[in-house]
Design a protein around this motif. Structure first.
Motif, mmCIF file in Angstrom:
data_model
loop_
_atom_site.group_PDB
_atom_site.id
_atom_site.type_symbol
_atom_site.label_atom_id
_atom_site.label_comp_id
_atom_site.label_asym_id
_atom_site.label_seq_id
_atom_site.Cartn_x
_atom_site.Cartn_y
_atom_site.Cartn_z
ATOM 1 N N LEU A 19 0.831 -1.201 0.000
ATOM 2 C CA LEU A 19 0.000 0.000 0.000
ATOM 3 C C LEU A 19 0.870 1.257 0.000
ATOM 4 O O LEU A 19 0.598 2.207 -0.739
ATOM 5 N N ALA A 20 1.918 1.268 0.812
ATOM 6 C CA ALA A 20 2.828 2.417 0.838
ATOM 7 C C ALA A 20 3.461 2.635 -0.535
ATOM 8 O O ALA A 20 3.561 3.771 -1.022
ATOM 9 N N HIS A 22 2.214 1.640 -3.431
ATOM 10 C CA HIS A 22 1.140 2.082 -4.331
ATOM 11 C C HIS A 22 0.896 3.587 -4.187
ATOM 12 O O HIS A 22 0.824 4.311 -5.184
ATOM 13 N N LEU A 23 0.768 4.055 -2.944
ATOM 14 C CA LEU A 23 0.504 5.473 -2.713
ATOM 15 C C LEU A 23 1.652 6.342 -3.236
ATOM 16 O O LEU A 23 1.420 7.405 -3.828
ATOM 17 N N HIS A 24 2.879 5.879 -3.043
ATOM 18 C CA HIS A 24 4.038 6.602 -3.571
ATOM 19 C C HIS A 24 3.961 6.687 -5.096
ATOM 20 O O HIS A 24 4.146 7.769 -5.674
ATOM 21 N N MET A 26 1.361 6.439 -7.048
ATOM 22 C CA MET A 26 0.264 7.324 -7.463
ATOM 23 C C MET A 26 0.689 8.786 -7.310
ATOM 24 O O MET A 26 0.432 9.605 -8.194
ATOM 25 N N ARG A 27 1.347 9.105 -6.209
ATOM 26 C CA ARG A 27 1.758 10.483 -5.921
ATOM 27 C C ARG A 27 2.729 11.018 -6.974
ATOM 28 O O ARG A 27 2.666 12.189 -7.344
ATOM 29 N N HIS A 31 1.327 5.704 -12.763
ATOM 30 C CA HIS A 31 0.069 4.978 -12.674
ATOM 31 C C HIS A 31 0.170 3.516 -13.109
ATOM 32 O O HIS A 31 -0.440 2.658 -12.464
ATOM 33 N N ALA A 34 1.633 1.850 -10.151
ATOM 34 C CA ALA A 34 0.636 1.802 -9.081
ATOM 35 C C ALA A 34 -0.379 0.692 -9.343
ATOM 36 O O ALA A 34 -0.791 -0.008 -8.415
ATOM 37 N N GLU A 50 -8.935 -2.222 1.289
ATOM 38 C CA GLU A 50 -8.074 -1.123 0.834
ATOM 39 C C GLU A 50 -7.319 -1.493 -0.443
ATOM 40 O O GLU A 50 -7.024 -0.630 -1.261
ATOM 41 N N ALA A 54 -7.385 0.703 -3.779
ATOM 42 C CA ALA A 54 -6.159 1.071 -4.487
ATOM 43 C C ALA A 54 -6.237 0.649 -5.951
ATOM 44 O O ALA A 54 -5.863 1.413 -6.851
#
Length: 87
Positions: A19-20, A22-24, A26-27, A31, A34, A50, A54
């Protein structure tokens, strides 16, 4: 990138590490990366809502809206009160 690789190697299949990552991704606008990471999360634990959120976000980011809706629906089915599902 080195930290991501080290965390994946140290904690293989850990949904929180994924998840960490993935969020990185995306940020920073990665994509496709992600999406791949979200797919890994779903494979690691298909009951983790979650992960499905995601996956839906990654599909949305690359314009695959039908798949995004299906992923969000799965997340909702697993956890209808999940806050992220209501945004």
């Amino acid at each position: 990138a080195a930290l991501i690789a080290r965390n994946r190697a140290t904690y293989p299949g850990n949904v929180y590490v994924l998840l960490a990552e993935h969020l990185h991704r995306m940020r920073i606008g990665d994509h496709p990366g992600a999406l791949s990471t979200a797919q890994d999360m779903v494979k690691a634990d298909s009951t983790y809502a979650e992960a499905w959120v995601a996956l839906g976000g990654a599909y949305t980011a690359i314009g695959r809206h039908r798949e995004a809706i299906a992923a969000y629906q799965r997340a909702y089915d697993l956890a209808p009160t999940l806050v992220g599902m209501h945004y």
